[in-house]
Design a protein around this motif. Structure first.
Motif, PDB file in Angstrom:
ATOM      1  N   PHE A   1      23.261   5.513 -28.106  1.00  0.00           N
ATOM      2  CA  PHE A   1      22.124   4.732 -28.563  1.00  0.00           C
ATOM      3  C   PHE A   1      21.495   3.996 -27.381  1.00  0.00           C
ATOM      4  O   PHE A   1      22.171   3.688 -26.399  1.00  0.00           O
ATOM      5  CB  PHE A   1      22.560   3.738 -29.644  1.00  0.00           C
ATOM      6  CG  PHE A   1      23.180   4.400 -30.855  1.00  0.00           C
ATOM      7  CD1 PHE A   1      22.453   5.321 -31.600  1.00  0.00           C
ATOM      8  CD2 PHE A   1      24.480   4.120 -31.236  1.00  0.00           C
ATOM      9  CE1 PHE A   1      23.000   5.949 -32.710  1.00  0.00           C
ATOM     10  CE2 PHE A   1      25.045   4.733 -32.335  1.00  0.00           C
ATOM     11  CZ  PHE A   1      24.308   5.651 -33.079  1.00  0.00           C
ATOM     12  N   PHE A   2      20.200   3.700 -27.490  1.00  0.00           N
ATOM     13  CA  PHE A   2      19.444   3.134 -26.364  1.00  0.00           C
ATOM     14  C   PHE A   2      19.708   3.980 -25.122  1.00  0.00           C
ATOM     15  O   PHE A   2      20.218   3.516 -24.111  1.00  0.00           O
ATOM     16  CB  PHE A   2      19.812   1.676 -26.136  1.00  0.00           C
ATOM     17  CG  PHE A   2      19.590   0.820 -27.346  1.00  0.00           C
ATOM     18  CD1 PHE A   2      18.317   0.363 -27.656  1.00  0.00           C
ATOM     19  CD2 PHE A   2      20.639   0.493 -28.195  1.00  0.00           C
ATOM     20  CE1 PHE A   2      18.092  -0.410 -28.787  1.00  0.00           C
ATOM     21  CE2 PHE A   2      20.433  -0.277 -29.326  1.00  0.00           C
ATOM     22  CZ  PHE A   2      19.156  -0.740 -29.631  1.00  0.00           C
ATOM     23  N   PHE A   3      19.351   5.208 -25.222  1.00  0.00           N
ATOM     24  CA  PHE A   3      19.730   6.311 -24.339  1.00  0.00           C
ATOM     25  C   PHE A   3      19.743   5.926 -22.862  1.00  0.00           C
ATOM     26  O   PHE A   3      18.714   5.606 -22.277  1.00  0.00           O
ATOM     27  CB  PHE A   3      18.762   7.470 -24.559  1.00  0.00           C
ATOM     28  CG  PHE A   3      19.149   8.748 -23.871  1.00  0.00           C
ATOM     29  CD1 PHE A   3      20.214   9.494 -24.334  1.00  0.00           C
ATOM     30  CD2 PHE A   3      18.449   9.185 -22.770  1.00  0.00           C
ATOM     31  CE1 PHE A   3      20.575  10.669 -23.712  1.00  0.00           C
ATOM     32  CE2 PHE A   3      18.801  10.356 -22.135  1.00  0.00           C
ATOM     33  CZ  PHE A   3      19.866  11.098 -22.612  1.00  0.00           C
ATOM     34  N   ASN A   4      20.929   5.951 -22.267  1.00  0.00           N
ATOM     35  CA  ASN A   4      21.083   5.662 -20.838  1.00  0.00           C
ATOM     36  C   ASN A   4      22.331   6.368 -20.327  1.00  0.00           C
ATOM     37  O   ASN A   4      23.341   5.746 -20.022  1.00  0.00           O
ATOM     38  CB  ASN A   4      21.188   4.151 -20.606  1.00  0.00           C
ATOM     39  CG  ASN A   4      21.168   3.818 -19.125  1.00  0.00           C
ATOM     40  OD1 ASN A   4      20.611   4.551 -18.308  1.00  0.00           O
ATOM     41  ND2 ASN A   4      21.784   2.704 -18.766  1.00  0.00           N
ATOM     42  N   PRO A   5      22.283   7.686 -20.215  1.00  0.00           N
ATOM     43  CA  PRO A   5      23.481   8.469 -19.870  1.00  0.00           C
ATOM     44  C   PRO A   5      23.839   8.383 -18.396  1.00  0.00           C
ATOM     45  O   PRO A   5      23.020   7.995 -17.554  1.00  0.00           O
ATOM     46  CB  PRO A   5      23.068   9.893 -20.234  1.00  0.00           C
ATOM     47  CG  PRO A   5      21.606   9.900 -19.939  1.00  0.00           C
ATOM     48  CD  PRO A   5      21.102   8.543 -20.365  1.00  0.00           C
ATOM     49  N   GLN A   6      25.071   8.739 -18.086  1.00  0.00           N
ATOM     50  CA  GLN A   6      25.500   8.875 -16.707  1.00  0.00           C
ATOM     51  C   GLN A   6      25.030  10.219 -16.172  1.00  0.00           C
ATOM     52  O   GLN A   6      24.774  11.156 -16.933  1.00  0.00           O
ATOM     53  CB  GLN A   6      27.032   8.785 -16.608  1.00  0.00           C
ATOM     54  CG  GLN A   6      27.597   7.475 -17.126  1.00  0.00           C
ATOM     55  CD  GLN A   6      27.117   6.283 -16.337  1.00  0.00           C
ATOM     56  OE1 GLN A   6      27.071   6.320 -15.111  1.00  0.00           O
ATOM     57  NE2 GLN A   6      26.716   5.224 -17.035  1.00  0.00           N
ATOM     58  N   ALA A   7      24.884  10.316 -14.851  1.00  0.00           N
ATOM     59  CA  ALA A   7      24.500  11.586 -14.229  1.00  0.00           C
ATOM     60  C   ALA A   7      25.535  12.653 -14.569  1.00  0.00           C
ATOM     61  O   ALA A   7      26.728  12.388 -14.631  1.00  0.00           O
ATOM     62  CB  ALA A   7      24.385  11.423 -12.725  1.00  0.00           C
ATOM     63  N   ALA A   8      25.061  13.855 -14.828  1.00  0.00           N
ATOM     64  CA  ALA A   8      25.958  14.945 -15.211  1.00  0.00           C
ATOM     65  C   ALA A   8      25.465  16.246 -14.606  1.00  0.00           C
ATOM     66  O   ALA A   8      24.295  16.380 -14.244  1.00  0.00           O
ATOM     67  CB  ALA A   8      26.027  15.070 -16.730  1.00  0.00           C
ATOM     68  N   ALA A   9      26.401  17.200 -14.471  1.00  0.00           N
ATOM     69  CA  ALA A   9      26.029  18.520 -13.971  1.00  0.00           C
ATOM     70  C   ALA A   9      25.212  19.247 -15.030  1.00  0.00           C
ATOM     71  O   ALA A   9      25.308  18.965 -16.220  1.00  0.00           O
ATOM     72  CB  ALA A   9      27.289  19.314 -13.631  1.00  0.00           C
ATOM     73  N   GLY A  10      24.386  20.190 -14.591  1.00  0.00           N
ATOM     74  CA  GLY A  10      23.582  20.951 -15.537  1.00  0.00           C
ATOM     75  C   GLY A  10      22.244  20.293 -15.788  1.00  0.00           C
ATOM     76  O   GLY A  10      21.693  19.610 -14.933  1.00  0.00           O
ATOM     77  N   MET A  11      21.708  20.487 -16.989  1.00  0.00           N
ATOM     78  CA  MET A  11      20.393  19.975 -17.349  1.00  0.00           C
ATOM     79  C   MET A  11      20.344  18.453 -17.200  1.00  0.00           C
ATOM     80  O   MET A  11      21.168  17.744 -17.779  1.00  0.00           O
ATOM     81  CB  MET A  11      20.069  20.358 -18.789  1.00  0.00           C
ATOM     82  CG  MET A  11      18.749  19.820 -19.312  1.00  0.00           C
ATOM     83  SD  MET A  11      17.332  20.513 -18.462  1.00  0.00           S
ATOM     84  CE  MET A  11      17.538  22.255 -18.881  1.00  0.00           C
ATOM     85  N   PRO A  12      19.394  17.920 -16.425  1.00  0.00           N
ATOM     86  CA  PRO A  12      19.265  16.462 -16.335  1.00  0.00           C
ATOM     87  C   PRO A  12      19.073  15.861 -17.723  1.00  0.00           C
ATOM     88  O   PRO A  12      18.189  16.284 -18.478  1.00  0.00           O
ATOM     89  CB  PRO A  12      18.010  16.281 -15.471  1.00  0.00           C
ATOM     90  CG  PRO A  12      17.924  17.525 -14.660  1.00  0.00           C
ATOM     91  CD  PRO A  12      18.434  18.616 -15.551  1.00  0.00           C
ATOM     92  N   PRO A  13      19.884  14.895 -18.115  1.00  0.00           N
ATOM     93  CA  PRO A  13      19.859  14.397 -19.499  1.00  0.00           C
ATOM     94  C   PRO A  13      18.518  13.817 -19.918  1.00  0.00           C
ATOM     95  O   PRO A  13      18.131  13.919 -21.080  1.00  0.00           O
ATOM     96  CB  PRO A  13      20.970  13.341 -19.521  1.00  0.00           C
ATOM     97  CG  PRO A  13      21.233  13.009 -18.088  1.00  0.00           C
ATOM     98  CD  PRO A  13      20.924  14.230 -17.311  1.00  0.00           C
ATOM     99  N   PHE A  14      17.790  13.191 -18.985  1.00  0.00           N
ATOM    100  CA  PHE A  14      16.511  12.595 -19.361  1.00  0.00           C
ATOM    101  C   PHE A  14      15.466  13.662 -19.664  1.00  0.00           C
ATOM    102  O   PHE A  14      14.567  13.452 -20.480  1.00  0.00           O
ATOM    103  CB  PHE A  14      16.024  11.667 -18.252  1.00  0.00           C
ATOM    104  CG  PHE A  14      16.939  10.485 -18.037  1.00  0.00           C
ATOM    105  CD1 PHE A  14      16.986   9.461 -18.973  1.00  0.00           C
ATOM    106  CD2 PHE A  14      17.768  10.423 -16.929  1.00  0.00           C
ATOM    107  CE1 PHE A  14      17.831   8.379 -18.789  1.00  0.00           C
ATOM    108  CE2 PHE A  14      18.621   9.346 -16.734  1.00  0.00           C
ATOM    109  CZ  PHE A  14      18.656   8.316 -17.678  1.00  0.00           C
TER     110      PHE A  14
END
Length: 466
Positions: free
Chosen positions: A121-134
């Motif tokens: 919720f209140f979308f703020n993901p950590q950096a991850a491999a693959g498709m950029p989450p934003f």
């Protein structure tokens, strides 16, 4: 002395031997390091290209709102045109905030269950491999906004502005996320293998069921039906706007369908785009032929609705079927939209934008068509479900599609109806009769979208009521 020289030579020789071994080892490692670096570069390039494609697709899908503005304002009367256009902008803006705060997490949240997602919720993901989450977030939000705009077809020309605000929040936070989670977010229908590549059910049927709930509670527009129940045709004010809106939606649909591959990879997005185009063309052709044969004239709004119906229907199946099947799906969708529009009118269901026919009936047919035409090869490529009846001789996939449609459609309709019924009891859904007669541009916003053209008509109405 000789002995010291020999010792020195042996010592120096040993050093050179060690250096030689280290040197050989270093040159042996160079290709490995270079190979690893090359693989990393290729992976980075692939990720970047995929992200760029999905971001471009998100922009195309979001630009479909321009198509909705022109389609809906052109299909309604001049006195409501500014209202219809303006509410699209602020509801999409509000939808983005609600989707960021809650909608995305209820679809894709990692702590959810088979019924609903939870987390992020209140979308703020950590950096991850693959498709950029934003990038993925933006793409998925655009789909939610389209479903919301479809729902507004059932509200057109008679709902209060405040109702648009409240229902935007409820639809984006409760209705759309649950259906999307079931099918796209790892929910129970995803586990059963329900096929809906780009949203004939998730986006179109969900929006159409909300529109149905709204139009049933709002009742028909003033003047739509005579006392004996005979319908009157309330024409839109600008067919050019409507036509241009459909063309913009058509172009945006390539982001909708082809973008759902989420990758450039082997070029499969091109195959999806081709099927999309074939379905749209077949839908347009079908309604051209039917309207010409049944009415003696090639009715422009009907042809436009057939085009959209073909696009809606092929949305679920564009990645699962052969090109010939895409044409059949589009043709049947065009026929469905023609006859279902007449049926809804006879049932006294006032659907100004034909959301129920274009997005509801065509959405149902498009989703069912997977269970008939999907091929095993393409189902395995996409990684969802199995081949349909024609390819496998089995009814398994068709049955999954049937109960998936029933569950998603029923949920969207009944929850929408309950929420709108509560809103109706609290603040009311519909503007007053006088406000509806003078138009929502003036009554809800204080100014007509066409001030010069409407001034004389407004003065005439005021004179009649004074």
């Amino acid at each position: 002395m000789r002995s010291n020289n020999v010792k020195r030579a042996m010592r120096d020789g040993g050093r050179w031997a060690v250096a030689a071994l280290l040197g050989c080892g270093w040159f042996g490692l160079v290709p490995s390091f270079a190979l690893a670096a090359g693989e990393a570069s290729v992976q980075t390039l692939e990720t970047g290209l995929n992200a760029l494609w999905v971001m471009l697709s998100a922009i195309l899908v979001l630009f479909m709102q321009a198509g909705f503005i022109l389609l809906e304002s052109g299909s309604t009367r001049m006195k409501n045109a500014g209202h219809v256009a303006g509410k699209t902008v602020f509801t999409v803006g509000l939808c983005s905030l609600v989707y960021w705060a809650a909608g995305y997490g209820l679809i894709f949240g990692s702590e959810g269950n088979a019924f609903v997602g939870w987390g992020d919720f209140f979308f703020n993901p950590q950096a991850a491999a693959g498709m950029p989450p934003f990038v993925f977030f933006t793409f998925q939000f655009a789909f939610a906004a389209v479903s919301l705009s479809i729902a507004w077809g059932g509200f057109a020309e008679r709902a209060k502005l405040s109702v648009y605000v409240l229902f935007t929040v409820l639809f984006t936070a409760i209705i759309y996320p649950v259906v999307a989670h079931w099918i796209w977010g790892g929910g129970w229908l995803a586990e059963h293998g329900k096929q809906d590549f780009a949203g004939s059910t998730v986006v179109h049927l969900t929006g159409a069921m909300a529109a149905l709930a709204a139009t049933l509670l709002l009742k028909p527009r003033i003047g739509k039906y005579n006392k004996d129940g005979a319908p009157n045709k309330i024409k839109g004010h600008n067919q050019v706007y409507t036509t241009l809106g459909v063309l913009i939606l058509w172009i945006g649909w390539f982001g909708f369908n082809a973008g759902s591959t989420l990758a450039v990879g082997d070029g499969f997005f091109g195959y999806v785009a081709m099927n999309t185009q074939l379905g749209a063309g077949a839908g347009a052709l079908a309604t051209l032929a039917i309207s010409w044969i049944m009415n003696g004239k090639a009715d422009i709004p009907t042809i436009l609705n057939g085009t959209l119906a073909g696009l809606v229907a092929i949305t679920a199946s564009c990645a699962f079927v052969d090109p010939w099947a895409a044409i059949v799906i589009g043709l049947i969708a065009g026929m469905l939209v023609f006859y279902s529009a007449k049926l809804f009118e006879k049932l006294r269901i006032d659907d100004p934008i034909y959301a129920l026919s274009v997005h509801g009936m065509a959405g149902i047919w498009g989703t069912l068509s997977n269970g008939i035409f999907a091929t095993t090869e393409l189902a395995e490529k996409v990684g969802v479900g199995r081949g349909g009846l024609i390819d496998t001789g089995s009814l398994k996939q068709l049955w999954v599609q049937v109960y998936g449609i029933a569950a998603a459609g029923a949920f969207a309709f009944f929850v929408s109806y309950i929420l709108l019924f509560v809103i109706k009891g609290l603040i009311g859904l519909r503007v007053h009769e006088e406000q509806e007669i003078i138009g929502l541009d003036l009554s809800e916003h204080g100014e007509y979208g066409y001030p010069e053209q409407m001034k004389q008509a407004h003065e005439s109405l005021v004179g009649q009521h004074s």
